[in-house]
Motif scaffolding. Structure first.
Motif, PDB file in Angstrom:
ATOM      1  N   ILE A   1       0.881  -1.304  -0.147  1.00  0.00           N
ATOM      2  CA  ILE A   1       0.146   0.050   0.014  1.00  0.00           C
ATOM      3  C   ILE A   1       0.840   1.436  -0.022  1.00  0.00           C
ATOM      4  CG2 ILE A   1      -1.725   1.274   0.987  1.00  0.00           C
ATOM      5  CD1 ILE A   1      -2.734  -1.426   2.331  1.00  0.00           C
ATOM      6  N   ALA A   2       0.803   1.749  -1.167  1.00  0.00           N
ATOM      7  CA  ALA A   2       1.359   3.194  -1.248  1.00  0.00           C
ATOM      8  C   ALA A   2       0.672   4.423  -1.337  1.00  0.00           C
ATOM      9  CB  ALA A   2       2.454   3.214  -2.422  1.00  0.00           C
ATOM     10  N   GLY A   3       0.647   5.247  -0.220  1.00  0.00           N
ATOM     11  CA  GLY A   3       0.009   6.489   0.097  1.00  0.00           C
ATOM     12  C   GLY A   3       0.035   6.961   1.400  1.00  0.00           C
ATOM     13  N   ASP A   4      -0.594   8.093   1.549  1.00  0.00           N
ATOM     14  CA  ASP A   4      -0.987   8.791   2.804  1.00  0.00           C
ATOM     15  C   ASP A   4      -2.249   9.220   2.939  1.00  0.00           C
ATOM     16  OD1 ASP A   4       0.090   9.657   5.313  1.00  0.00           O
ATOM     17  OD2 ASP A   4       0.773  11.453   4.266  1.00  0.00           O
ATOM     18  N   GLY A   5      -2.568   9.553   4.153  1.00  0.00           N
ATOM     19  CA  GLY A   5      -3.958  10.180   4.266  1.00  0.00           C
ATOM     20  C   GLY A   5      -4.322   9.674   5.685  1.00  0.00           C
ATOM     21  N   PRO A   6      -5.524  10.295   6.066  1.00  0.00           N
ATOM     22  CA  PRO A   6      -6.118  10.213   7.498  1.00  0.00           C
ATOM     23  C   PRO A   6      -6.298   9.042   7.884  1.00  0.00           C
ATOM     24  CG  PRO A   6      -7.813  11.096   6.031  1.00  0.00           C
ATOM     25  CD  PRO A   6      -6.678  11.048   5.370  1.00  0.00           C
ATOM     26  N   GLU A   7      -6.348   8.080   7.167  1.00  0.00           N
ATOM     27  CA  GLU A   7      -6.564   6.428   7.570  1.00  0.00           C
ATOM     28  C   GLU A   7      -5.422   5.827   7.611  1.00  0.00           C
ATOM     29  OE1 GLU A   7     -10.006   4.352   7.660  1.00  0.00           O
ATOM     30  OE2 GLU A   7     -10.065   6.389   8.429  1.00  0.00           O
ATOM     31  N   ARG A   8      -4.392   6.606   7.717  1.00  0.00           N
ATOM     32  CA  ARG A   8      -2.994   5.543   7.348  1.00  0.00           C
ATOM     33  C   ARG A   8      -2.501   4.915   8.900  1.00  0.00           C
ATOM     34  NH1 ARG A   8       2.705   7.675   8.716  1.00  0.00           N
ATOM     35  NH2 ARG A   8       4.126   6.033   8.243  1.00  0.00           N
ATOM     36  N   GLY A   9      -2.847   5.633   9.971  1.00  0.00           N
ATOM     37  CA  GLY A   9      -2.625   5.021  11.391  1.00  0.00           C
ATOM     38  C   GLY A   9      -3.442   3.664  11.364  1.00  0.00           C
ATOM     39  N   ARG A  10      -4.844   3.932  11.114  1.00  0.00           N
ATOM     40  CA  ARG A  10      -5.872   2.804  11.164  1.00  0.00           C
ATOM     41  C   ARG A  10      -5.623   1.636  10.406  1.00  0.00           C
ATOM     42  NH1 ARG A  10     -10.771   0.655   9.596  1.00  0.00           N
ATOM     43  NH2 ARG A  10     -10.660   1.759   7.801  1.00  0.00           N
ATOM     44  N   LEU A  11      -5.134   1.833   9.170  1.00  0.00           N
ATOM     45  CA  LEU A  11      -4.585   0.699   8.290  1.00  0.00           C
ATOM     46  C   LEU A  11      -3.553   0.007   8.714  1.00  0.00           C
ATOM     47  CD1 LEU A  11      -5.518   2.730   4.969  1.00  0.00           C
ATOM     48  CD2 LEU A  11      -7.117   0.760   6.273  1.00  0.00           C
ATOM     49  N   GLU A  12      -2.623   0.759   9.361  1.00  0.00           N
ATOM     50  CA  GLU A  12      -1.319   0.284   9.625  1.00  0.00           C
ATOM     51  C   GLU A  12      -1.715  -0.724  10.984  1.00  0.00           C
ATOM     52  OE1 GLU A  12       1.156   3.654  10.598  1.00  0.00           O
ATOM     53  OE2 GLU A  12       2.426   3.129   8.748  1.00  0.00           O
ATOM     54  N   SER A  13      -2.256  -0.582  11.849  1.00  0.00           N
ATOM     55  CA  SER A  13      -2.842  -1.308  12.874  1.00  0.00           C
ATOM     56  C   SER A  13      -3.434  -2.516  12.410  1.00  0.00           C
ATOM     57  CB  SER A  13      -3.664  -0.317  13.953  1.00  0.00           C
ATOM     58  OG  SER A  13      -2.951   0.815  14.404  1.00  0.00           O
ATOM     59  N   LEU A  14      -4.345  -2.411  11.527  1.00  0.00           N
ATOM     60  CA  LEU A  14      -5.311  -3.300  10.884  1.00  0.00           C
ATOM     61  C   LEU A  14      -4.271  -4.571  10.060  1.00  0.00           C
ATOM     62  CD1 LEU A  14      -8.151  -4.501  10.600  1.00  0.00           C
ATOM     63  CD2 LEU A  14      -8.039  -3.096   8.269  1.00  0.00           C
ATOM     64  N   ALA A  15      -3.306  -3.753   9.574  1.00  0.00           N
ATOM     65  CA  ALA A  15      -2.371  -4.618   8.810  1.00  0.00           C
ATOM     66  C   ALA A  15      -1.430  -5.472   9.556  1.00  0.00           C
ATOM     67  CB  ALA A  15      -1.391  -3.729   8.054  1.00  0.00           C
ATOM     68  N   ALA A  16      -1.107  -4.891  10.781  1.00  0.00           N
ATOM     69  CA  ALA A  16      -0.288  -5.595  12.114  1.00  0.00           C
ATOM     70  C   ALA A  16      -1.117  -6.518  12.715  1.00  0.00           C
ATOM     71  CB  ALA A  16       0.204  -4.543  13.039  1.00  0.00           C
ATOM     72  N   GLU A  17      -2.314  -6.537  12.516  1.00  0.00           N
ATOM     73  CA  GLU A  17      -3.196  -7.225  13.382  1.00  0.00           C
ATOM     74  C   GLU A  17      -3.551  -8.546  12.615  1.00  0.00           C
ATOM     75  OE1 GLU A  17      -7.954  -7.545  15.167  1.00  0.00           O
ATOM     76  OE2 GLU A  17      -6.736  -5.760  14.754  1.00  0.00           O
ATOM     77  N   ILE A  18      -3.928  -8.236  11.238  1.00  0.00           N
ATOM     78  CA  ILE A  18      -4.369  -9.248  10.377  1.00  0.00           C
ATOM     79  C   ILE A  18      -3.418 -10.034   9.604  1.00  0.00           C
ATOM     80  CG2 ILE A  18      -5.683  -9.760   8.268  1.00  0.00           C
ATOM     81  CD1 ILE A  18      -7.740  -7.811   9.231  1.00  0.00           C
ATOM     82  N   ALA A  19      -2.469  -9.224   8.877  1.00  0.00           N
ATOM     83  CA  ALA A  19      -1.574  -9.686   8.051  1.00  0.00           C
ATOM     84  C   ALA A  19      -0.084  -9.137   8.203  1.00  0.00           C
ATOM     85  CB  ALA A  19      -1.799  -9.356   6.503  1.00  0.00           C
ATOM     86  N   PRO A  20       0.344  -9.596   9.548  1.00  0.00           N
ATOM     87  CA  PRO A  20       1.614  -8.863   9.877  1.00  0.00           C
ATOM     88  C   PRO A  20       2.995  -9.245   8.879  1.00  0.00           C
ATOM     89  CG  PRO A  20       1.236 -10.416  11.228  1.00  0.00           C
ATOM     90  CD  PRO A  20      -0.022 -10.460  10.553  1.00  0.00           C
ATOM     91  N   SER A  21       2.912 -10.367   8.149  1.00  0.00           N
ATOM     92  CA  SER A  21       4.160 -10.600   7.148  1.00  0.00           C
ATOM     93  C   SER A  21       3.780 -10.443   5.921  1.00  0.00           C
ATOM     94  CB  SER A  21       4.398 -11.882   7.644  1.00  0.00           C
ATOM     95  OG  SER A  21       3.412 -13.236   7.352  1.00  0.00           O
ATOM     96  N   GLY A  22       2.525 -10.004   5.581  1.00  0.00           N
ATOM     97  CA  GLY A  22       2.008  -9.942   4.179  1.00  0.00           C
ATOM     98  C   GLY A  22       1.577  -8.645   3.917  1.00  0.00           C
TER      99      GLY A  22
END
Length: 333
Positions: free
Chosen positions: A246-267
């Protein structure tokens, strides 16, 4: 692009947008491709775009049809105000007989361009690439500006002869806000792959070990559905070598990073593009003092171009009365 070209017919088309034509960003590539396609179908096409750095990189095959208008960013105003610098060129193009159709991307001040185009007897097509009020809210805009964005977009669609939406969701939002379904057409954005090439200073994305890589490039905002792509990775854990970048930035970045770490930490990897801070500053400026300044500048532009207080009064009165009507409908609903 071909579908949009067929929609407008064979005409003299004036395109108005606020994209950075010299930088090759997504919106600019889309407008350039549209201009080429309009021409391929036998139309006479010109474009108004703000004068910004790197304009010398505008493709040579369209450069003759592009008029670079003054950018208000030189005065310290946000890029949205560049539309004000295009209004005189719009009037001049129509009065000189160079354009009978206006094709404009919806933005904060597009309502005024649509009103002027209709007053001058032009066929007006508005392109809707997003829901402006939701974008403003997601970027931290105040309630007043959010309401203004919504009203401007809805009235632009109501006053235009046709509204071209890039998704069914945007079309439904316009329809739900009183825009006639007969005026709405859904035509998605195409991708000109010929304009894509590796950059010499490109930033590596992903782990390098992936054999299958899925990617998203764009603003990290709620309506893009990036969270759905991240959630889907949980169901695809067994696919070997799969990676979501995912390449980009915006107000959802923090939430998406948290979601990515929770669901797909290695992918899942997220690359920071660094645009959000600048956007937030622009939104803060808009909310504090710039909007009244814009209205004043619009009045000056209209009086100067039409050399008539009467015509200026008609345009502004139409806008104000329509705003009052839409506000009343919103309150009643």
């Amino acid at each position: 692009s071909e579908a949009v070209a067929r929609m407008t017919g064979r005409r003299s088309i004036l395109m108005m947008n606020l994209t950075h034509l010299g930088q090759g960003e997504g919106g600019a590539l889309h407008q350039i491709a549209l201009m080429r396609c309009f021409r391929d179908f036998g139309n006479t096409v010109s474009m108004l775009a703000p004068r910004r750095p790197e304009c010398e990189k505008i493709p040579g095959d369209i450069r003759d049809g592009v008029t670079l208008t003054p950018s208000m960013t030189t005065l310290g105003l946000p890029p949205a105000f560049d539309m004000l610098g295009q209004l005189p060129a719009l009037v001049a193009s129509r009065l000189s007989g160079n354009a009978d159709t206006l094709y404009i991307r919806a933005n904060l001040f597009s309502l005024f361009a649509v009103a002027i185009g209709r007053l001058l007897g032009m066929r007006v097509v508005v392109e809707h690439n997003g829901w402006c009020a939701a974008e403003r809210r997601a970027r931290g805009g105040g309630a007043f500006l959010v309401a203004v964005e919504k009203i401007s977009q809805v009235l632009s669609a109501r006053w235009a002869h046709m509204s071209r939406c890039v998704t069914n969701g945007i079309a439904r939002l316009l329809s739900n806000n009183g825009v006639s379904d007969a005026k709405i057409v859904v035509i998605g954005n195409g991708v000109d792959t010929a304009a894509m090439y590796p950059s010499a200073d490109a930033v590596p994305c992903g782990s390098g070990a992936a054999t299958t890589r899925l990617g998203f490039i764009g603003g990290l905002v709620s309506w893009q559905g990036v969270d759905i792509a991240i959630a889907a990775m949980d169901r695809l854990r067994d696919v070997p070598g799969l990676e979501l970048v995912i390449a980009g930035d915006g107000p959802e970045r923090g939430r998406l990073e948290s979601l990515a770490a929770e669901i797909a930490p290695s992918g899942c990897s997220i690359t920071y593009a660094g645009e959000n801070e600048e956007t937030e500053k622009a939104m803060a400026f808009l909310g504090q003092r710039a909007f009244p300044t814009a209205i004043f500048l619009i009045l000056i532009v209209l009086v100067t171009e039409f050399n008539s207080l009467r015509l200026t009064g008609i345009i502004m009165a139409s806008v104000v009365l329509s705003l009052v009507g839409v506000f009343a409908v919103l309150l009643l609903s």
